[in-house]
Design a protein around this motif. Sequence first.
Motif, PDB file in Angstrom:
ATOM      1  N   SER A   1      37.169  14.135  -0.180  1.00  0.00           N
ATOM      2  CA  SER A   1      35.812  13.885   0.446  1.00  0.00           C
ATOM      3  C   SER A   1      34.643  14.228  -0.675  1.00  0.00           C
ATOM      4  O   SER A   1      34.873  15.084  -1.363  1.00  0.00           O
ATOM      5  N   MET A   2      33.544  13.140  -0.723  1.00  0.00           N
ATOM      6  CA  MET A   2      32.736  13.451  -1.637  1.00  0.00           C
ATOM      7  C   MET A   2      31.376  13.445  -1.230  1.00  0.00           C
ATOM      8  O   MET A   2      31.040  12.358  -0.256  1.00  0.00           O
ATOM      9  N   ALA A   3      30.646  14.657  -1.266  1.00  0.00           N
ATOM     10  CA  ALA A   3      29.441  14.763  -0.558  1.00  0.00           C
ATOM     11  C   ALA A   3      28.201  14.434  -1.376  1.00  0.00           C
ATOM     12  O   ALA A   3      28.013  14.971  -2.935  1.00  0.00           O
ATOM     13  N   TYR A   4      27.133  13.722  -0.964  1.00  0.00           N
ATOM     14  CA  TYR A   4      25.982  13.499  -1.682  1.00  0.00           C
ATOM     15  C   TYR A   4      24.990  12.839  -0.789  1.00  0.00           C
ATOM     16  O   TYR A   4      25.174  12.404   0.111  1.00  0.00           O
ATOM     17  N   GLU A   5      23.662  13.453  -1.273  1.00  0.00           N
ATOM     18  CA  GLU A   5      22.380  12.944  -0.567  1.00  0.00           C
ATOM     19  C   GLU A   5      22.596  13.096   1.021  1.00  0.00           C
ATOM     20  O   GLU A   5      22.271  12.453   1.889  1.00  0.00           O
ATOM     21  N   GLY A   6      23.281  14.398   1.428  1.00  0.00           N
ATOM     22  CA  GLY A   6      23.257  14.772   2.831  1.00  0.00           C
ATOM     23  C   GLY A   6      24.512  13.898   3.650  1.00  0.00           C
ATOM     24  O   GLY A   6      24.682  14.171   4.861  1.00  0.00           O
ATOM     25  N   GLU A   7      25.254  13.056   2.920  1.00  0.00           N
ATOM     26  CA  GLU A   7      26.310  12.273   3.441  1.00  0.00           C
ATOM     27  C   GLU A   7      27.719  12.408   2.848  1.00  0.00           C
ATOM     28  O   GLU A   7      27.610  13.307   1.856  1.00  0.00           O
ATOM     29  N   ARG A   8      28.554  12.015   3.313  1.00  0.00           N
ATOM     30  CA  ARG A   8      29.781  12.194   2.423  1.00  0.00           C
ATOM     31  C   ARG A   8      30.593  10.582   2.692  1.00  0.00           C
ATOM     32  O   ARG A   8      30.827   9.986   3.651  1.00  0.00           O
ATOM     33  N   THR A   9      31.674  10.649   1.647  1.00  0.00           N
ATOM     34  CA  THR A   9      32.618   9.551   1.748  1.00  0.00           C
ATOM     35  C   THR A   9      33.827  10.059   1.538  1.00  0.00           C
ATOM     36  O   THR A   9      34.091  10.772   0.736  1.00  0.00           O
ATOM     37  N   MET A  10      34.908   9.392   2.319  1.00  0.00           N
ATOM     38  CA  MET A  10      36.222   9.996   2.309  1.00  0.00           C
ATOM     39  C   MET A  10      37.160   9.096   2.061  1.00  0.00           C
ATOM     40  O   MET A  10      37.103   7.780   2.458  1.00  0.00           O
ATOM     41  N   VAL A  11      38.429   9.310   1.443  1.00  0.00           N
ATOM     42  CA  VAL A  11      39.512   8.648   1.089  1.00  0.00           C
ATOM     43  C   VAL A  11      40.601   9.481   1.466  1.00  0.00           C
ATOM     44  O   VAL A  11      40.686  10.569   1.162  1.00  0.00           O
ATOM     45  N   SER A  12      41.590   8.881   2.477  1.00  0.00           N
ATOM     46  CA  SER A  12      42.548   9.566   2.785  1.00  0.00           C
ATOM     47  C   SER A  12      44.007   8.794   2.542  1.00  0.00           C
ATOM     48  O   SER A  12      44.016   7.615   2.352  1.00  0.00           O
ATOM     49  N   HIS A  13      44.977   9.679   2.466  1.00  0.00           N
ATOM     50  CA  HIS A  13      46.364   8.854   2.321  1.00  0.00           C
ATOM     51  C   HIS A  13      47.391   9.917   2.998  1.00  0.00           C
ATOM     52  O   HIS A  13      47.265  11.038   3.079  1.00  0.00           O
ATOM     53  N   GLY A  14      48.270   9.223   3.617  1.00  0.00           N
ATOM     54  CA  GLY A  14      49.424   9.738   4.351  1.00  0.00           C
ATOM     55  C   GLY A  14      50.023   8.831   5.215  1.00  0.00           C
ATOM     56  O   GLY A  14      49.841   7.749   5.522  1.00  0.00           O
ATOM     57  N   HIS A  15      51.348   9.323   5.580  1.00  0.00           N
ATOM     58  CA  HIS A  15      52.102   8.656   6.816  1.00  0.00           C
ATOM     59  C   HIS A  15      52.406   9.569   7.869  1.00  0.00           C
ATOM     60  O   HIS A  15      52.305  10.460   8.155  1.00  0.00           O
ATOM     61  N   VAL A  16      52.678   8.712   9.102  1.00  0.00           N
ATOM     62  CA  VAL A  16      52.936   9.358  10.233  1.00  0.00           C
ATOM     63  C   VAL A  16      54.299  10.349  10.207  1.00  0.00           C
ATOM     64  O   VAL A  16      55.209   9.791   9.710  1.00  0.00           O
ATOM     65  N   ALA A  17      54.003  11.187  10.576  1.00  0.00           N
ATOM     66  CA  ALA A  17      55.178  12.165  10.707  1.00  0.00           C
ATOM     67  C   ALA A  17      56.299  11.927  11.562  1.00  0.00           C
ATOM     68  O   ALA A  17      55.911  11.508  12.766  1.00  0.00           O
ATOM     69  N   PRO A  18      57.680  11.988  11.385  1.00  0.00           N
ATOM     70  CA  PRO A  18      58.373  11.981  12.249  1.00  0.00           C
ATOM     71  C   PRO A  18      58.272  12.631  13.570  1.00  0.00           C
ATOM     72  O   PRO A  18      57.987  13.994  13.292  1.00  0.00           O
ATOM     73  N   PRO A  19      58.716  12.613  14.655  1.00  0.00           N
ATOM     74  CA  PRO A  19      58.514  13.510  15.888  1.00  0.00           C
ATOM     75  C   PRO A  19      59.510  14.610  15.633  1.00  0.00           C
ATOM     76  O   PRO A  19      60.448  14.551  15.119  1.00  0.00           O
ATOM     77  N   ARG A  20      59.103  15.560  16.173  1.00  0.00           N
ATOM     78  CA  ARG A  20      59.953  16.868  16.276  1.00  0.00           C
ATOM     79  C   ARG A  20      61.216  16.715  17.247  1.00  0.00           C
ATOM     80  O   ARG A  20      60.948  16.331  18.321  1.00  0.00           O
ATOM     81  N   ASP A  21      62.306  17.084  16.593  1.00  0.00           N
ATOM     82  CA  ASP A  21      63.654  17.062  17.582  1.00  0.00           C
ATOM     83  C   ASP A  21      63.192  17.874  18.976  1.00  0.00           C
ATOM     84  O   ASP A  21      62.760  19.147  18.722  1.00  0.00           O
ATOM     85  N   PRO A  22      63.375  17.463  20.018  1.00  0.00           N
ATOM     86  CA  PRO A  22      63.238  18.047  21.206  1.00  0.00           C
ATOM     87  C   PRO A  22      63.958  19.452  21.280  1.00  0.00           C
ATOM     88  O   PRO A  22      63.735  20.001  22.227  1.00  0.00           O
ATOM     89  N   ALA A  23      65.096  19.181  20.775  1.00  0.00           N
ATOM     90  CA  ALA A  23      66.124  20.256  20.876  1.00  0.00           C
ATOM     91  C   ALA A  23      65.846  21.430  20.262  1.00  0.00           C
ATOM     92  O   ALA A  23      66.114  22.614  20.576  1.00  0.00           O
ATOM     93  N   LEU A  24      64.619  21.397  19.415  1.00  0.00           N
ATOM     94  CA  LEU A  24      64.191  22.478  18.674  1.00  0.00           C
ATOM     95  C   LEU A  24      63.413  23.310  19.506  1.00  0.00           C
ATOM     96  O   LEU A  24      62.795  24.513  19.295  1.00  0.00           O
ATOM     97  N   GLU A  25      62.849  22.643  20.471  1.00  0.00           N
ATOM     98  CA  GLU A  25      61.857  23.297  21.397  1.00  0.00           C
ATOM     99  C   GLU A  25      62.300  24.672  22.246  1.00  0.00           C
ATOM    100  O   GLU A  25      61.606  25.473  22.617  1.00  0.00           O
ATOM    101  N   GLY A  26      63.803  24.513  22.409  1.00  0.00           N
ATOM    102  CA  GLY A  26      64.455  25.191  23.411  1.00  0.00           C
ATOM    103  C   GLY A  26      63.601  25.407  24.694  1.00  0.00           C
ATOM    104  O   GLY A  26      63.609  24.413  25.356  1.00  0.00           O
ATOM    105  N   ASP A  27      63.570  26.593  25.033  1.00  0.00           N
ATOM    106  CA  ASP A  27      62.651  26.987  26.684  1.00  0.00           C
ATOM    107  C   ASP A  27      61.306  26.994  26.585  1.00  0.00           C
ATOM    108  O   ASP A  27      60.546  27.097  27.627  1.00  0.00           O
ATOM    109  N   ARG A  28      60.802  26.679  25.368  1.00  0.00           N
ATOM    110  CA  ARG A  28      59.304  26.894  25.404  1.00  0.00           C
ATOM    111  C   ARG A  28      58.629  25.800  26.321  1.00  0.00           C
ATOM    112  O   ARG A  28      58.967  24.531  26.163  1.00  0.00           O
ATOM    113  N   GLU A  29      57.546  26.109  26.524  1.00  0.00           N
ATOM    114  CA  GLU A  29      56.660  25.074  27.135  1.00  0.00           C
ATOM    115  C   GLU A  29      55.732  24.503  26.097  1.00  0.00           C
ATOM    116  O   GLU A  29      55.109  25.197  25.288  1.00  0.00           O
TER     117      GLU A  29
END
Length: 367
Positions: A111-139
């Motif tokens: 993020s680059m902030a200047y003159e009261g504004e900001r410009t952003m550049v992002s990079h990333g990939h969608v994370a794989p979903p969590r294995d439901p088996a890891l949730e156990g009995d938690r809600e």
Amino acid sequence: MDPLAALRRPDDPACDVYLTGTVFLDIIFTGLDAAPVRGTESWARGMGSSPGGVANMAAALARLGLRTSLAAAFGDDMYGDYCRDSLERGEGIDLSMSHTVPGWHSPVTVSMAYEGERTMVSHGHVAPPRDPALEGDRECPPRARACVASLVPGEPQEWVATAAGRGSLVFAGVGWDDSGRWDLAALPELGHCEAFLPNAAEAMRYTRTECPLRAARALAERVPLAVVTLGADGAYVADGRTGETARVPAIAVEALDTTGAGDVFTAGFLTGTLAGWPLEDRLAFAGLTAALSVQEFGGSLSAPGWPEVGAWYEGVRQYTLSPEAAAAAGQDPEALRRYAFLDALLPRCGRPGPLRRAVPTIGFRRA
């Protein structure tokens, strides 16, 4: 300080607020004289690093004393370790619903902030979903007093209805509609929300109005609390249940970095709502926390805690007592008197140690 101390009961949920979303590593440059120009090199006079994305909201809530649970994916890289440590150990956020993804690198935003504004550049990939088996009995989502959702047109989020069905008050924001349709029907989750908090441009487009105040009143026909942020003009709220409205002007501050200010605003309003404060007090507190946040680097680590709120209030007492001092500082003493409700809150505030702030690096080696 625990703003809900007087309301807690033995059978309450362990979690005050539940959130889910993407955590970014934010790298923020400030002090730029102008926007970067192609083919040139720009030097920034300031830089900070901090967890970003949904971490902005989570940290803001935790710093206001709410028991916060975050479900997010973390990379198994150094960025992920830094973000997890900052949130779990640094801010006391419950990450038991979160998981680490082997071989997945953390998303990053510059993020680059200047003159009261900001410009952003992002990079990333969608994370794989969590294995439901890891949730156990938690809600999941867990039973909580409230949850925060970021609505996306045309992308249903079934967990919102589940959370509302378990008694959570849902506070929702929304991003820019790239489709250009601005159709409220594309946000079915609004039917489960306690509060909807768009900015003025978003609210007017969704309601086909040319006035943000009319937009808020129109939205209050669909959701109990419609809160429209007005930038430098403050914020406006309409209560669809009672017909009550309130407007509070913004606090004049010199902004260093506006990253995450909207998240901090929502955290302040949510805190006041759970605590049962009057509508205008909630709006004033939300605006105050956002104003304090923009004077620090980054989103998550810029969020104020109660000591910062207390320090600000002590500083403005002189303005309410002396119109001359207020005029010299460019402050409106009448406007500042609306924060008198803090008198009953601040004597109880306190948090051990100073709050962590964003620094240029993601961490120094410890001896």
